[in-house]
Design a protein around this motif. Structure first.
Motif, PDB file in Angstrom:
ATOM      1  N   THR A  65     -26.862 -20.097 -25.642  1.00 51.84           N
ATOM      2  CA  THR A  65     -26.131 -19.240 -24.710  1.00 51.84           C
ATOM      3  C   THR A  65     -24.664 -19.642 -24.583  1.00 51.84           C
ATOM      4  O   THR A  65     -23.891 -18.951 -23.945  1.00 51.84           O
ATOM      5  CB  THR A  65     -26.766 -19.280 -23.300  1.00 51.84           C
ATOM      6  OG1 THR A  65     -26.710 -20.612 -22.800  1.00 51.84           O
ATOM      7  CG2 THR A  65     -28.203 -18.798 -23.336  1.00 51.84           C
TER       8      THR A  65
ATOM      9  N   ASP B 250     -27.458 -25.254 -27.381  1.00 52.45           N
ATOM     10  CA  ASP B 250     -27.729 -24.224 -26.379  1.00 52.45           C
ATOM     11  C   ASP B 250     -27.110 -22.919 -26.866  1.00 52.45           C
ATOM     12  O   ASP B 250     -25.891 -22.772 -26.868  1.00 52.45           O
ATOM     13  CB  ASP B 250     -27.098 -24.665 -25.052  1.00 52.45           C
ATOM     14  CG  ASP B 250     -27.200 -23.589 -23.993  1.00 52.45           C
ATOM     15  OD1 ASP B 250     -27.849 -22.550 -24.253  1.00 52.45           O
ATOM     16  OD2 ASP B 250     -26.627 -23.792 -22.903  1.00 52.45           O
TER      17      ASP B 250
ATOM     18  N   THR C 255     -35.128 -24.674 -25.152  1.00 52.51           N
ATOM     19  CA  THR C 255     -34.209 -25.552 -25.887  1.00 52.51           C
ATOM     20  C   THR C 255     -34.435 -27.002 -25.477  1.00 52.51           C
ATOM     21  O   THR C 255     -34.499 -27.907 -26.315  1.00 52.51           O
ATOM     22  CB  THR C 255     -32.741 -25.151 -25.606  1.00 52.51           C
ATOM     23  OG1 THR C 255     -32.583 -23.768 -25.920  1.00 52.51           O
ATOM     24  CG2 THR C 255     -31.778 -25.967 -26.441  1.00 52.51           C
ATOM     25  N   SER C 256     -34.599 -27.196 -24.180  1.00 47.83           N
ATOM     26  CA  SER C 256     -34.771 -28.551 -23.689  1.00 47.83           C
ATOM     27  C   SER C 256     -36.111 -29.151 -24.128  1.00 47.83           C
ATOM     28  O   SER C 256     -36.183 -30.317 -24.543  1.00 47.83           O
ATOM     29  CB  SER C 256     -34.596 -28.506 -22.169  1.00 47.83           C
ATOM     30  OG  SER C 256     -35.353 -29.475 -21.551  1.00 47.83           O
TER      31      SER C 256
ATOM     32  N   ASN D 222     -26.053 -30.405 -29.705  1.00 48.84           N
ATOM     33  CA  ASN D 222     -25.996 -29.613 -28.469  1.00 48.84           C
ATOM     34  C   ASN D 222     -24.893 -30.149 -27.552  1.00 48.84           C
ATOM     35  O   ASN D 222     -24.002 -29.410 -27.125  1.00 48.84           O
ATOM     36  CB  ASN D 222     -27.366 -29.678 -27.787  1.00 48.84           C
ATOM     37  CG  ASN D 222     -27.420 -28.833 -26.525  1.00 48.84           C
ATOM     38  OD1 ASN D 222     -26.659 -27.879 -26.379  1.00 48.84           O
ATOM     39  ND2 ASN D 222     -28.316 -29.180 -25.619  1.00 48.84           N
TER      40      ASN D 222
ATOM     41  N   GLN E 171     -32.802 -18.626 -18.395  1.00 47.80           N
ATOM     42  CA  GLN E 171     -33.622 -19.753 -17.948  1.00 47.80           C
ATOM     43  C   GLN E 171     -34.682 -20.106 -18.997  1.00 47.80           C
ATOM     44  O   GLN E 171     -34.882 -21.284 -19.343  1.00 47.80           O
ATOM     45  CB  GLN E 171     -34.260 -19.355 -16.618  1.00 47.80           C
ATOM     46  CG  GLN E 171     -35.454 -20.182 -16.187  1.00 47.80           C
ATOM     47  CD  GLN E 171     -35.004 -21.370 -15.364  1.00 47.80           C
ATOM     48  OE1 GLN E 171     -33.961 -21.291 -14.712  1.00 47.80           O
ATOM     49  NE2 GLN E 171     -35.760 -22.448 -15.414  1.00 47.80           N
TER      50      GLN E 171
ATOM     51  N   HIS F  48     -33.010 -21.816 -21.939  1.00 42.56           N
ATOM     52  CA  HIS F  48     -32.643 -23.206 -21.627  1.00 42.56           C
ATOM     53  C   HIS F  48     -33.861 -24.119 -21.591  1.00 42.56           C
ATOM     54  O   HIS F  48     -33.834 -25.234 -22.119  1.00 42.56           O
ATOM     55  CB  HIS F  48     -31.916 -23.273 -20.270  1.00 42.56           C
ATOM     56  CG  HIS F  48     -30.510 -22.765 -20.343  1.00 42.56           C
ATOM     57  ND1 HIS F  48     -29.787 -22.407 -19.237  1.00 42.56           N
ATOM     58  CD2 HIS F  48     -29.708 -22.536 -21.402  1.00 42.56           C
ATOM     59  CE1 HIS F  48     -28.585 -21.991 -19.605  1.00 42.56           C
ATOM     60  NE2 HIS F  48     -28.517 -22.053 -20.921  1.00 42.56           N
TER      61      HIS F  48
END
Lengths: 444, 410
Positions: free
Chosen positions: A249, A247, A350-351, A372, A344, A347
């Motif tokens: 961020t 992640d 990334t997911s 991660n 958002q 994320h």
């Protein structure tokens, strides 16, 4: 006394036989059914050993694939060659080192400064493909989707200097790997994030230069990963590990400048700002205030206060924050801010991408390294042999001076996590590296 | 960017798990050393000033006693995860004992004397670049106890004694600091200081019959106080050196109380077997705190838990008077570690110890005796961690200690 002589002699002999020196030897290590004779590491800057905002020789030498290959070579022959640069100063742009800098008002502070010594980059751009093939194919900046572009090698100077052809897939064929690691996909998200989310939040194409600041298209991403895997697994006995996308961020690049870093220490400052903003509903108080950030969705004034959880980039000019009214009189430009919606998007992508990587690992019987989760576990700090590592900028010891890439000790932590996962997945017991044998952040 | 405080205070400064089983030398007399370290029941010679002050009035003359031991500890470390091993550098330490004491003709109910001995005096030095350098680089401890002693024989069977202990010593601890300068070299910290303390040593010596002897002693805890020790930092990067001023420190290192009981039995006129138990009050070593005169990285105090446990050591020995001139001793002992799992630091990687020993005494002249002994100590291989620093591995310690001495009877 005669009856005691043998006893004394026996005691003396036992001592003489070296019983007075402890002798500890490790239990045997095992590579299970893995074959490390032809190891290939595919990836981006993280794989190349990039650190401190550049690529340089000593960083390449402690890239995590080099640490893995050390461990592999303990179990038998395992070649490792990386496309090393000739110099230490960083190429194409100089690296950062920790130093003292003086801002426009004469205040001296400790922070990253550009490498101050003579550049030693001569010969860096000469193509060295003939000295290959290389086991470390890490190309700073490369995305998973770039494996779909047969001319990518012409666009990226890091690729140009050691690729034997412009097509990145062809590069994967040069060594027909018996074991590989693949850490791809970071840049399919990171380019969007480090440009403050000014690019497209989805659907980025490998064939559009403008999309370098976009989040990659999910379909292209899956195609890129599949193509790379197909070439890496040309040998049907090949094994390997897929490392997922952290992640972004949570890295210091986004977590060093606080959202409420506007500190007002005098009532006069508060009053004049409140007067300037009196028609807008934006209010300031003594102490820490949220920065004013650019937001074009807000009518007329195109600005608002940053909210908790929104991220200011490390690259925001500190002089402008301090002396040019950025974040108060003037909003911090959008390209230096990841707002809630952009976070958002990061994320979510990334997911989704990690979901694709995970499914491919399962489909091909490859180890899946959840780096991660690992990097998240480091956030509160981790103690290792008397050193307290955190994900904090500079003092945390894990992240290099660009706030994105790792220090050698950080890369060693990653190498150990990869080895741990390989050991677990394949039932091996490979030797790990000593994190403290490598450098952290050097202080002036 | 501000100048950051870099390291959490708890990790910052050297701590010492040091005054522990491995550093308590139990080398205060050569005959006793040769018999596994016991000597509470039988007053063999003037060294009973240490082993049982109550036995001093049972000596038949005044004796001068001097010995020196050469202790050569070897510690090895293994990290199974990385495959690394490390060894302490070879070093020989020389604790010594001097006793003058006994009884005078015509006043043989009263024993008196003084002992000067070194109950702690050893050290450990690891390689400069070993993986535990941020936990410990080297540690050295020495203490000298001076103990004037009086003893009184109440009856043929019972004598008592007591001594006051004046303790002095010094300690020197170094470790690497987890900050690197522009050459990539670690910072370095050294804590060095003199220590002093007081205590006492009392005992009862019982002679039930010519064949059977008993003894009980109690040596008090001695708090070794370091006052105004020197804290010295070197190799610190200039940018943060201001956070690490050279300053002074105070600390208290408790040396544990010991309650010993022993028995000696002479089944033959020339042969003695003795058995000792030492209850060692390591529980005193609950935590170790250092106080600094100036703030070091934002803190004036560090404290780390030790949580040692009380332990009982057992010592068995035999003494055979082979001829009028020559006696031979053999012994063995088991010395369990007071250090719990999770607290095993590489500055003293303590483990249960097995001790084997042998020695002899030889009459060189009418009043002059030569003593020689050798002790072999081996610890179990111990796999343990030091949670405070997230450091762990397998350790083993071995030491061989020859010693030599002379006694002269006046």
């Amino acid at each position: 006394m005669n009856s005691y002589r043998p006893l004394l002699l026996a005691a003396g002999a036992a001592l003489a036989l070296g019983a007075c020196r402890p002798n500890l030897t490790p239990a045997p290590y095992s590579k299970a059914n893995l074959d490390f004779t032809r190891y290939v590491a595919v990836g981006n800057s993280l794989t190349s050993g990039y650190a401190d905002n550049s690529l340089y020789r000593s960083g390449q030498m402690v890239a995590y694939p080099s640490m893995l290959s050390w461990s592999f070579s303990r179990m038998g022959p395992s070649d490792y060659k990386a496309p090393l640069l000739p110099g230490e100063s960083g190429w194409p742009s100089p690296k950062l080192i920790l130093g003292t800098s003086t801002d426009m008002m004469g205040n001296v502070s400790l922070g990253p400064v550009s490498y101050p010594n003579q550049l030693d980059t001569t010969g860096s751009s000469i193509n060295i493909a003939a000295q290959g093939p290389y086991n470390n194919l890490g190309v700073p900046g490369i995305r998973a989707i770039d494996f779909l572009n047969p001319f990518y090698g012409l666009l990226n100077p890091y690729a140009t200097r050691f690729f034997s052809s412009p097509n990145p897939l062809k590069e994967l064929d040069r060594i027909n790997p018996s074991f590989f690691t693949m850490w791809l996909g970071n840049n399919d998200v990171l380019g969007y994030a480090t440009s403050g989310g000014v690019g497209k939040s989805s659907g980025g194409s490998p064939f559009s230069l403008a999309d370098r600041e976009a989040i990659s298209s999910t379909d292209y991403f899956a195609d890129g990963v599949d193509s790379a895997l197909k070439h890496l697994m040309a040998d049907s006995n090949a094994h390997g590990a897929i490392i997922n996308i952290p992640d972004v961020t949570s890295i210091p690049f986004f977590n060093t400048v606080p959202y409420n870093g506007l500190v007002l220490s005098r009532q006069g400052q508060v009053d004049s700002l409140n007067f300037a903003y009196h028609t807008t509903g934006i209010k300031f108080t003594l102490g820490a205030n949220p920065f004013v950030i650019e937001d074009n969705t807000v009518p007329v004034i195109h600005r608002r206060l940053a909210q908790e959880g929104e991220l200011i980039l490390l690259t925001v000019p500190q002089d402008s924050l301090r002396y040019a009214g950025w974040g108060s009189i003037k909003p911090i430009p959008d390209r230096y801010v990841l707002d809630a919606g952009e976070i958002q998007a990061v994320h979510q992508a990334t997911s989704i991408f990690n979901g694709i990587l995970h499914s491919r690992a399962e489909a091909h019987g490859l180890a899946y390294v959840d780096i991660n989760a690992f990097l998240k576990s480091l956030a509160p700090g981790i103690l290792y042999h008397g050193v307290n590592f955190t994900t904090e900028f500079v003092r945390g010891g894990l992240f290099s001076l660009d706030g994105v890439h790792l220090t050698p000790r950080g890369y060693a932590m990653v190498a150990n996590e990869i080895l741990r996962t390989i050991n677990y997945y394949y039932g091996a017991s490979l030797q790990m590296v000593d994190v403290n044998a490598y450098d952290g952040v050097r202080f002036p | 960017m501000r100048k950051h405080a870099l390291i959490t205070a708890a990790l910052l400064l050297p701590t010492a798990a040091a005054f522990s089983a491995g550093y308590q030398l139990n080398l205060q007399g050569l005959r006793q050393l040769a018999m596994g370290g016991g000597g509470t029941a039988m007053p063999w010679d003037a060294s009973t000033i240490f082993y049982n002050p109550g036995g001093l009035a049972r000596l038949t003359s005044l004796q001068a006693y001097a010995s020196v031991q050469f202790i050569m500890p070897r510690v090895e470390y293994l990290n199974q995860t990385t495959g690394q091993t490390a060894r302490t550098t070879n070093a020989t330490f020389t604790p010594f004992n001097i006793y003058v004491g006994g009884t005078l003709k015509g006043a043989d109910r009263l024993g008196f004397g003084v002992g000067v001995y070194t109950p702690f005096g050893s050290g450990t030095t690891w390689d400069d670049n070993w993986t535990g350098r941020y936990v410990t680089q080297s540690i050295y401890l020495q203490s000298i106890f001076i103990q004037p002693t009086l003893s009184y024989r109440i009856s043929d069977g019972v004598s008592i004694g007591a001594g006051i202990i004046f303790a002095t010593g010094h300690t020197d601890i170094t470790r690497a600091m987890p900050v690197q300068n522009s050459q990539g070299l670690d910072g370095h910290a050294e804590l060095k200081g003199k220590a002093s303390g007081m205590g006492y040593n009392i005992g009862i010596s019982l002679k039930a019959s010519e064949q059977l002897h008993f003894g009980i002693t109690y040596r008090s805890r001695v708090d070794m106080r370091v006052k105004d020790g020197d804290v010295t930092f070197s190799n610190m990067p200039a940018a943060i050196a201001g956070n690490f001023p050279n300053t002074s420190f105070d600390a208290t290192l408790p040396l544990p109380e010991v309650l010993s009981v022993g028995a000696a039995w002479k089944p033959l006129s020339r042969f003695t077997i003795q058995l000792d138990f030492n209850l060692v009050g390591w529980k005193a070593y609950d935590s170790l705190a250092f106080n600094y005169a100036d703030e070091v990285n934002g803190s004036k105090r560090t404290s780390s838990p030790r949580l040692y446990q009380n332990r009982i050591a057992a010592r068995l020995g035999g003494h055979y008077q082979a001829t009028d001139a020559l006696a031979i001793m053999l012994g063995a002992a088991y010395d369990p570690t007071p250090v719990r799992d999770g607290f095993v630091s590489p500055d003293l990687p303590d483990a249960n110890r097995i001790i084997l020993s042998a020695g002899l005494s030889y009459k060189l002249a009418k009043s002059l005796n030569l003593l020689a002994a050798v002790e072999y100590v081996s610890s179990e291989k111990r796999q343990a961690t030091y949670d405070e620093a997230a450091f762990g591995g397998t350790y083993q310690t071995k030491a061989i200690t020859p010693g030599i001495g002379l006694t002269y009877d006046f």
